[in-house]
Write an enzyme that holds these catalytic residues in place. Structure first.
Site, PDB file in Angstrom:
ATOM      1  N   LYS A 157       0.835  -1.209   0.000  1.00  0.00           N
ATOM      2  CA  LYS A 157       0.000   0.000   0.000  1.00  0.00           C
ATOM      3  C   LYS A 157       0.868   1.257   0.000  1.00  0.00           C
ATOM      4  CE  LYS A 157      -3.934  -1.845   2.641  1.00  0.00           C
ATOM      5  NZ  LYS A 157      -4.758  -1.628   3.853  1.00  0.00           N
ATOM      6  N   PHE A 201      -2.591  -9.864   3.745  1.00  0.00           N
ATOM      7  CA  PHE A 201      -3.796  -9.728   2.928  1.00  0.00           C
ATOM      8  C   PHE A 201      -4.825 -10.754   3.349  1.00  0.00           C
ATOM      9  CE2 PHE A 201      -6.196 -10.895  -0.963  1.00  0.00           C
ATOM     10  CZ  PHE A 201      -6.846  -9.686  -1.154  1.00  0.00           C
ATOM     11  N   HIS A 207     -15.521  -5.165   3.963  1.00  0.00           N
ATOM     12  CA  HIS A 207     -14.969  -3.822   4.179  1.00  0.00           C
ATOM     13  C   HIS A 207     -16.062  -3.002   4.860  1.00  0.00           C
ATOM     14  CE1 HIS A 207     -12.405  -0.323   2.507  1.00  0.00           C
ATOM     15  NE2 HIS A 207     -13.253   0.167   3.399  1.00  0.00           N
ATOM     16  N   ASN A 289     -10.411   8.317   6.908  1.00  0.00           N
ATOM     17  CA  ASN A 289     -10.614   9.351   5.901  1.00  0.00           C
ATOM     18  C   ASN A 289     -11.141  10.613   6.563  1.00  0.00           C
ATOM     19  OD1 ASN A 289      -9.854   7.727   3.680  1.00  0.00           O
ATOM     20  ND2 ASN A 289     -11.847   6.741   3.712  1.00  0.00           N
ATOM     21  N   ARG A 291     -12.729  13.380   5.674  1.00  0.00           N
ATOM     22  CA  ARG A 291     -13.589  14.138   4.758  1.00  0.00           C
ATOM     23  C   ARG A 291     -14.978  13.527   4.736  1.00  0.00           C
ATOM     24  NH1 ARG A 291     -13.793  10.141   1.049  1.00  0.00           N
ATOM     25  NH2 ARG A 291     -11.865   9.025   0.571  1.00  0.00           N
ATOM     26  N   ARG A 337     -23.248   3.455  -7.317  1.00  0.00           N
ATOM     27  CA  ARG A 337     -22.540   4.522  -8.023  1.00  0.00           C
ATOM     28  C   ARG A 337     -22.734   4.328  -9.522  1.00  0.00           C
ATOM     29  NH1 ARG A 337     -16.817   5.628  -4.844  1.00  0.00           N
ATOM     30  NH2 ARG A 337     -17.575   5.217  -2.735  1.00  0.00           N
TER      31      ARG A 337
END
Length: 447
Positions: A157, A201, A207, A289, A291, A337
């Site tokens: 990452k 991993f 998630h 995050n 935001r 989306r």
């Protein structure tokens, strides 16, 4: 706060303008030359051109944005998501010029934007982590040593990464060098920082992320979780809230873990803490995050809280409503989306939208940038709308989403609407038995 400059475009700029209108705050839009006729420019009280289509000449240009803020008399800037939303240098410039940055402080963005620093904060608070390297890896030899200690499969990452960029899965030692060097190049290209690290991993995790709200008075609450497991190439495609398999006990544990991290740095504003949830309900911190998230509408629907307004109120120095501290989801919400892309190759499909039909009816919400004859440029993210369905339970939300996807039409460009229908109707998805591998497995079986 009298006037807010929105340092963004597309549906999130429109979303922020609508929140400002309801709060009685004037808005300033910015646009590149290719976005001159975009919906956010039409809805804002004022709009200013800030450059040519490439992001670095327009939406990523801090001097241009600050110039517009000065000319327009804006006393605050909302960055939305993407572009400069998690750029601590931009937040710092706003602080220096006494223009309110609607989000956390530049210090918080810098602390939490670096994944390794964020992991160390989580570790200090006793939040579970995947085994991995604690320091950035600069050479292949360092990567080899770390991989030998961690074991395969592993994931490389970018330390400054986000949005699925700069990530490489490695399943055996023979592929380590190639992927390590590629990850470094991507990290440098996308984030201007070539530092990478390695983690173990997980092969079939969910998630799951926790929405946080915190004010400058030390109050912090969480508003439950969103399941973002339906991804392609680490990019989220469908999100839902609540997670269909999570228990109240695990929700509480995840929420408490997220709050520990936020409180450890006295975090202010909205934030999202992301976790991987294994099959045995073990969970591991990934990142935070700093935001508003693309998928924030589903949390709004199951809580009844307008997160954008809340973000603005916190920036104005108001206290948050602590009633959310006893959060329990009401009903179920799902977001798809809608992208301008080929549904088979997933290649972006920019072009002009000749006409369209957006669904409505009970439980349906659309956050969109679409207007008649609008042009979808190739220069930015391909998302053109977010279709959100709400129901009293998951089954009702799914049925409403199917109906809305069947109604939705966008003519002139290709979209992924039919692909969403395929996912929504898949028996495994319907059962909620999903992981971050779902899309790859679906694509492999359909070939």
């Amino acid at each position: 706060m009298n006037k807010i400059l929105i340092a963004n475009r597309g549906e999130i700029a429109v979303r922020i303008i609508r929140a400002c209108r309801e709060l009685g705050i004037k808005t300033v839009a910015v646009f590149s030359t290719i976005d001159r006729d975009a919906l956010h420019c039409r809805l804002a009280d004022e709009s200013y051109c800030i450059g040519s289509p490439p992001s670095k000449h327009s939406y990523l240009s801090i001097p241009q944005l600050m110039s517009v803020a000065a000319v327009s008399g804006s006393d605050a800037i909302h960055p939305g998501y993407g572009f400069l939303a998690e750029n601590h240098k931009f937040a710092r410039v706003c602080e220096q010029y006494q223009i309110k940055f609607i989000g956390p402080t530049s210090k918080h963005i810098k602390q939490l934007g670096d994944k390794l620093t964020a992991k160390q904060l989580a570790k200090n608070e006793g939040v579970p982590l995947l085994s991995g390297s604690d320091e950035p890896l600069h050479t292949f030899e360092e990567a080899q040593a770390a991989a030998k200690k961690i074991g395969y499969p592993l994931i490389i990452k970018a330390a400054a990464g986000g949005g699925g960029r700069g990530m490489r899965i490695v399943r055996s030692a023979k592929h380590l060098q190639e992927n390590f060097l590629t990850a470094q190049r991507e990290a440098e290209t996308f984030f201007g920082n070539a530092q990478v690290f390695i983690e173990k991993f997980l092969t079939s995790p969910r998630h799951v992320e926790i929405q946080l709200v915190a004010d400058e008075f030390g109050n912090a609450i969480h508003l439950g979780e969103r399941d973002c497991s339906i991804q392609r190439r680490h990019q989220k495609i469908i999100e839902e809230s609540p997670c269909p398999t999570i228990t109240k006990k695990i929700r509480t544990q995840l929420g408490n873990a997220a709050l520990k991290i936020a409180r450890s740095v006295k975090y202010i504003s909205l934030g999202t803490v992301e976790f991987l949830l294994d099959r045995d309900n073990s969970f591991y911190f990934i990142e935070m995050n700093t935001r508003i998230q693309v998928e924030h509408p589903i949390t709004e629907l199951v809580t009844g809280i307008d997160l954008v307004k809340e973000q603005i109120r916190i920036a104005c120095g108001e206290k948050i409503d602590l009633k959310g501290s006893n959060f329990q989801p009401r009903g179920h919400a799902i977001e798809c989306r809608i992208n301008a892309e080929d549904a088979i190759t997933f290649a972006p499909n920019p072009g002009r939208v000749h006409d369209f039909h957006l669904p409505s009816g009970p439980g349906i919400r659309i956050d969109s940038m679409l207007v008649k004859d609008c042009y979808i440029p190739p220069d930015y993210d391909s998302m053109i709308a977010k279709l959100i369905a709400y129901g009293n339970n998951r089954e009702e939300a799914l049925n409403r989403m199917r109906r809305a996807l069947q109604e939705m039409q966008v003519n002139g460009i290709k979209t992924n609407i039919n692909f969403h229908l395929k996912v929504i109707d898949h028996p495994t998805f319907r059962k909620g038995d999903i992981s971050t591998n779902f899309i790859d497995e679906l694509l492999s079986t359909s070939k």
